[in-house]
Design an enzyme around this catalytic site. Structure first.
Site, PDB file in Angstrom:
ATOM      1  N   HIS A 186      -0.723 -11.201  -3.763  1.00 58.02           N
ATOM      2  CA  HIS A 186      -2.103 -10.735  -3.579  1.00 58.02           C
ATOM      3  C   HIS A 186      -2.697 -10.319  -4.925  1.00 58.02           C
ATOM      4  O   HIS A 186      -2.095  -9.569  -5.672  1.00 58.02           O
ATOM      5  CB  HIS A 186      -2.126  -9.537  -2.618  1.00 58.02           C
ATOM      6  CG  HIS A 186      -1.997  -9.935  -1.184  1.00 58.02           C
ATOM      7  ND1 HIS A 186      -2.267  -9.074  -0.150  1.00 58.02           N
ATOM      8  CD2 HIS A 186      -1.610 -11.103  -0.616  1.00 58.02           C
ATOM      9  CE1 HIS A 186      -2.071  -9.696   1.010  1.00 58.02           C
ATOM     10  NE2 HIS A 186      -1.656 -10.934   0.753  1.00 58.02           N
TER      11      HIS A 186
ATOM     12  N   TYR B  93      -1.937   0.989  -8.702  1.00 58.49           N
ATOM     13  CA  TYR B  93      -1.498   0.310  -7.465  1.00 58.49           C
ATOM     14  C   TYR B  93      -0.485  -0.797  -7.775  1.00 58.49           C
ATOM     15  O   TYR B  93       0.532  -0.933  -7.084  1.00 58.49           O
ATOM     16  CB  TYR B  93      -2.714  -0.287  -6.739  1.00 58.49           C
ATOM     17  CG  TYR B  93      -2.420  -0.698  -5.310  1.00 58.49           C
ATOM     18  CD1 TYR B  93      -1.854  -1.939  -5.024  1.00 58.49           C
ATOM     19  CD2 TYR B  93      -2.703   0.151  -4.241  1.00 58.49           C
ATOM     20  CE1 TYR B  93      -1.563  -2.320  -3.718  1.00 58.49           C
ATOM     21  CE2 TYR B  93      -2.424  -0.231  -2.920  1.00 58.49           C
ATOM     22  CZ  TYR B  93      -1.853  -1.472  -2.683  1.00 58.49           C
ATOM     23  OH  TYR B  93      -1.559  -1.845  -1.381  1.00 58.49           O
TER      24      TYR B  93
HETATM   25  C1  PHB Z   1       2.549  -1.860   4.976  1.00 55.38           C
HETATM   26  O1  PHB Z   1       2.256  -3.075   5.025  1.00 55.38           O
HETATM   27  O2  PHB Z   1       3.405  -1.341   5.718  1.00 55.38           O
HETATM   28  C2  PHB Z   1       1.819  -0.979   3.988  1.00 55.38           C
HETATM   29  C3  PHB Z   1       1.053  -1.562   3.000  1.00 55.38           C
HETATM   30  C4  PHB Z   1       0.392  -0.741   2.087  1.00 55.38           C
HETATM   31  C5  PHB Z   1       0.509   0.634   2.200  1.00 55.38           C
HETATM   32  C6  PHB Z   1       1.296   1.208   3.198  1.00 55.38           C
HETATM   33  C7  PHB Z   1       1.950   0.394   4.106  1.00 55.38           C
HETATM   34  O3  PHB Z   1      -0.144   1.441   1.311  1.00 55.38           O
END
Ligand code: PHB
Ligand code: FAS
Length: 389
Positions: free
Chosen positions: A72, A384
């Site tokens: 992504h 992130y």
């Molecule tokens: C998940 O796909 O479980 C997921 C993705 C991003 C997050 C938390 C959980 O910040």
């Protein structure tokens, strides 16, 4: 049994540490309280930082990740109908990969078994001994038989509720904690995702997250009060609430279906300092917890064991106390940055029951600034995708 490193816990931290140590010629035994199937049944994280992917590649355990993982370039934020895409590749030149923690764990389990490395599953009454002495060891029982694992180092990779951190004298450890008075109700369903990338939504009814595991399996969350019982949430009630939080356009693209898994996870920020106690080293959730809003939990476990492997490699080449001390100092620098980012994402995207008018205006002002400042978006993107190791 004798080994160089006794690892407590076969979650991602313990399994990855075992693989990294083997790669560096260091012998380790993993002692896990549950069965492999139970460990794999836990639905946890979904997003891997680029650094995590590179570490798995270096170990040769990323083939399925590259075949099935979804790369992504960004995520979308949605706030009261306004939407913003954070373009990681444009802002930072990095990406993230959507690949479930369950799959990472499975790949590491298979890699460990293929090399004939020792993992003791369904170990009971695990105890750590002589942690501050020169001959640490671990005791456990299995099928009623008592066992002892003598070692030079113990790695506590047994999660927040594990025995390792609890084995430390309270006077030797400092903890920092923020418990949020809400949790995440998560649903896993074999339905196609509603969007190509993740959507984090802040609505007046509360937070929601649209995530995925593949192009045919989706993972969704809605914020709920911390005491919420999953039994009170039928699938229909969940889908209706999710749609009310993500805006009409996204809601119109959500495919519903029966939940494969449904659970409520509490949210907390937690750090234990230091992360070294004599010959015991804590890594992953045993040492720290982040709210999942920043997708950092699993990735922090990875960076911990990456640093711990470097420390132990140097130590076994040339034993010295100063080398052992370096781990905690180095790991905590990254832990606290991830704690800050996860707390910030949680603070901006959730509805805080009982927050005063000023706090609510601060949240709105922060989001308005983010939605209009490329610099602010760059800061979010940098954190992130994962800060440099
Ligand atoms: C998940 O796909 O479980 C997921 C993705 C991003 C997050 C938390 C959980 O910040
Ligand atoms: P783990 O808890 O995964 O593994 C610890 C292991 O130690 C377990 O297998 C346990 O059985 C074993 N153990 C415990 N006590 C023991 C004992 N006494 N003796 C032997 N073994 C023992 N992170 C994200 O990034 N995104 C998410 O969406 C996300 N969702 C989560 C949802 C939930 C409900 C939870 C609890 C966590 C979530 N996390 C998420 C964080 C999670 O992914 C952790 O960061 C990750 O599992 C950390 O891995 P470990 O440190 O290996 O700990």
């Amino acid at each position: 049994m004798k080994t160089q490193v006794a690892i407590i816990g076969a979650g991602p931290a313990g399994l990855l540490l075992g693989q990294l140590l083997h790669h560096h010629g260091i012998d380790a035994v993993i002692i896990e309280q549950r069965s492999p199937d139970y460990v794999l049944s836990r639905i946890r994280a979904g997003v891997l930082e680029q650094g995590t992917v590179e570490i798995l590649e270096g170990l040769g355990v990323a083939d399925r990740l590259h075949a099935e993982g979804l790369v992504h370039d960004g995520v979308e934020l949605s706030c009261e109908g306004e939407r913003l895409r954070i373009n990681f590749r444009e802002l930072i030149g990095k990406t993230v990969t959507v690949y479930g923690q369950t799959e990472v764990t499975r790949d590491l389990m298979e890699a460990r078994a293929s090399k004939g490395l020792t993992t003791i599953y369904e170990a009971e009454s695990v105890e750590l001994h002589d942690v501050h002495g020169d001959s640490p060891f671990v005791r456990y029982t299995k099928n009623g038989q008592a066992h002892k694992v003598s070692c030079s180092i113990i790695a506590g990779c047994d999660g927040y509720h594990g025995v390792s951190r609890k084995s430390v004298l309270p006077s030797a450890i400092t903890t920092y904690e923020r418990v949020y008075d809400f949790g995440w109700l998560g649903v896993l369903a074999d339905v196609p995702p509603c969007a190509e990338e993740l959507i984090y939504a802040n609505s007046e009814r509360g937070f929601a997250l649209c995530s995925m595991r593949s192009l045919t399996r989706s993972r969704y969350y809605v914020q709920v009060p911390v005491a919420e019982r999953v039994e009170d949430w039928s699938d229909d009630r969940f889908w209706e609430e999710l749609r009310r939080r993500v805006g009409e356009d996204v809601a119109s693209r959500i495919t519903t279906g029966p939940s494969l898994e449904k659970s409520v996870a509490p949210l907390r920020s937690f750090v234990a300092e230091p992360m070294r106690f004599g010959k015991l080293f804590l890594a992953g959730d045993a040492a720290h917890i982040v709210p999942p809003t920043g997708a950092k939990g699993l990735n922090l476990a990875v960076s911990d064991v990456y640093y711990l492997t470097q420390t132990l490699s140097e130590y076994f080449r040339s034993p010295s106390e100063s080398v052992l001390d370096s781990y905690s100092v180095r790991a905590l620098k990254r832990v606290w940055k991830a704690e800050r980012f996860s707390w910030w994402m949680t603070s901006q995207l959730h509805h805080f029951p009982g927050s005063d008018a000023f706090s609510r205006r601060m949240q709105r002002s922060e989001l308005e600034y983010l939605f209009r400042s490329e610099n602010a978006q760059k800061v979010l993107a940098e954190n992130y995708v994962g800060l440099p190791l």
